[in-house]
Design a protein around this motif. Structure first.
Motif, PDB file in Angstrom:
ATOM      1  N   SER A 119       0.826  -1.221   0.000  1.00 40.86           N
ATOM      2  CA  SER A 119       0.000   0.000   0.000  1.00 40.86           C
ATOM      3  C   SER A 119       0.854   1.262   0.000  1.00 40.86           C
ATOM      4  O   SER A 119       0.338   2.368   0.173  1.00 40.86           O
ATOM      5  CB  SER A 119      -0.917   0.009   1.219  1.00 40.86           C
ATOM      6  OG  SER A 119      -1.895  -0.978   1.080  1.00 40.86           O
TER       7      SER A 119
ATOM      8  N   LYS B 127       3.772   8.369   4.737  1.00 41.19           N
ATOM      9  CA  LYS B 127       3.422   6.948   4.679  1.00 41.19           C
ATOM     10  C   LYS B 127       4.535   6.087   5.293  1.00 41.19           C
ATOM     11  O   LYS B 127       5.001   5.129   4.701  1.00 41.19           O
ATOM     12  CB  LYS B 127       3.113   6.511   3.251  1.00 41.19           C
ATOM     13  CG  LYS B 127       1.801   7.084   2.734  1.00 41.19           C
ATOM     14  CD  LYS B 127       1.417   6.461   1.434  1.00 41.19           C
ATOM     15  CE  LYS B 127       0.130   5.710   1.618  1.00 41.19           C
ATOM     16  NZ  LYS B 127      -0.353   5.083   0.404  1.00 41.19           N
TER      17      LYS B 127
ATOM     18  N   VAL C 181      -5.331   1.593   3.631  1.00 40.96           N
ATOM     19  CA  VAL C 181      -4.725   0.522   2.834  1.00 40.96           C
ATOM     20  C   VAL C 181      -5.451   0.441   1.498  1.00 40.96           C
ATOM     21  O   VAL C 181      -6.680   0.410   1.447  1.00 40.96           O
ATOM     22  CB  VAL C 181      -4.807  -0.834   3.580  1.00 40.96           C
ATOM     23  CG1 VAL C 181      -4.329  -1.968   2.697  1.00 40.96           C
ATOM     24  CG2 VAL C 181      -4.001  -0.770   4.865  1.00 40.96           C
ATOM     25  N   GLU C 182      -4.689   0.425   0.429  1.00 47.62           N
ATOM     26  CA  GLU C 182      -5.252   0.330  -0.914  1.00 47.62           C
ATOM     27  C   GLU C 182      -5.505  -1.141  -1.231  1.00 47.62           C
ATOM     28  O   GLU C 182      -4.607  -1.866  -1.638  1.00 47.62           O
ATOM     29  CB  GLU C 182      -4.303   0.949  -1.921  1.00 47.62           C
ATOM     30  CG  GLU C 182      -4.040   2.426  -1.670  1.00 47.62           C
ATOM     31  CD  GLU C 182      -2.955   2.980  -2.559  1.00 47.62           C
ATOM     32  OE1 GLU C 182      -2.798   2.488  -3.692  1.00 47.62           O
ATOM     33  OE2 GLU C 182      -2.250   3.898  -2.110  1.00 47.62           O
TER      34      GLU C 182
ATOM     35  N   LEU D  99      -3.183  -4.707  -3.297  1.00 43.73           N
ATOM     36  CA  LEU D  99      -2.674  -5.879  -2.583  1.00 43.73           C
ATOM     37  C   LEU D  99      -2.735  -7.133  -3.452  1.00 43.73           C
ATOM     38  O   LEU D  99      -3.615  -7.269  -4.297  1.00 43.73           O
ATOM     39  CB  LEU D  99      -3.496  -6.124  -1.308  1.00 43.73           C
ATOM     40  CG  LEU D  99      -3.558  -4.998  -0.282  1.00 43.73           C
ATOM     41  CD1 LEU D  99      -4.462  -5.398   0.871  1.00 43.73           C
ATOM     42  CD2 LEU D  99      -2.175  -4.645   0.224  1.00 43.73           C
TER      43      LEU D  99
ATOM     44  N   TYR E 225      -5.617  -9.236   4.948  1.00 50.06           N
ATOM     45  CA  TYR E 225      -6.135  -7.918   5.324  1.00 50.06           C
ATOM     46  C   TYR E 225      -7.590  -8.030   5.786  1.00 50.06           C
ATOM     47  O   TYR E 225      -7.977  -7.448   6.804  1.00 50.06           O
ATOM     48  CB  TYR E 225      -6.006  -6.949   4.149  1.00 50.06           C
ATOM     49  CG  TYR E 225      -6.523  -5.566   4.438  1.00 50.06           C
ATOM     50  CD1 TYR E 225      -5.919  -4.759   5.396  1.00 50.06           C
ATOM     51  CD2 TYR E 225      -7.614  -5.054   3.749  1.00 50.06           C
ATOM     52  CE1 TYR E 225      -6.390  -3.483   5.668  1.00 50.06           C
ATOM     53  CE2 TYR E 225      -8.087  -3.775   4.012  1.00 50.06           C
ATOM     54  CZ  TYR E 225      -7.475  -2.999   4.966  1.00 50.06           C
ATOM     55  OH  TYR E 225      -7.943  -1.738   5.230  1.00 50.06           O
TER      56      TYR E 225
END
Length: 93
Positions: free
Chosen positions: A18, A40, A66-67, A71, A79
């Motif tokens: 991320s 970040k 979190v993108e 992932l 996650y």
């Protein structure tokens, strides 16, 4: 969730995928970690033992942006597991 180095590596991978940088440094962190949102960067207390590092990451990850799409499939699964554990923990409190 097993408390071993592999688990810690997978948790770190979620952050790294991320765009976060994970560092272990010395400092006086009351919570065991420090987040520098703009850069970040996540700084964890380097004196924490393996179990402490994993538990700190489990507390920390739900707080971060979190993108999910960035992932890998394995990281997405972990996650979602972390988020479910955090929701369960909050429901108990």
């Amino acid at each position: 969730m097993k408390l071993n180095q592999t688990t810690l590596d997978k948790l770190e991978a979620i952050l790294e995928e991320s765009g976060y940088i994970v560092r272990y440094e010395r400092g006086t962190f009351q919570s065991g970690y420090c987040i520098l949102e703009q850069k970040k960067v996540v700084v964890l207390n380097k004196f924490l033992q393996l179990e402490g590092r994993i538990n700190t990451m489990l507390d920390l990850i739900p707080q971060l942006k979190v993108e999910f799409d960035a992932l890998t499939a394995d990281s997405q699964k972990l996650y979602e597991e972390v988020l479910a554990m955090a929701a369960l923990k909050q429901a108990e409190e």
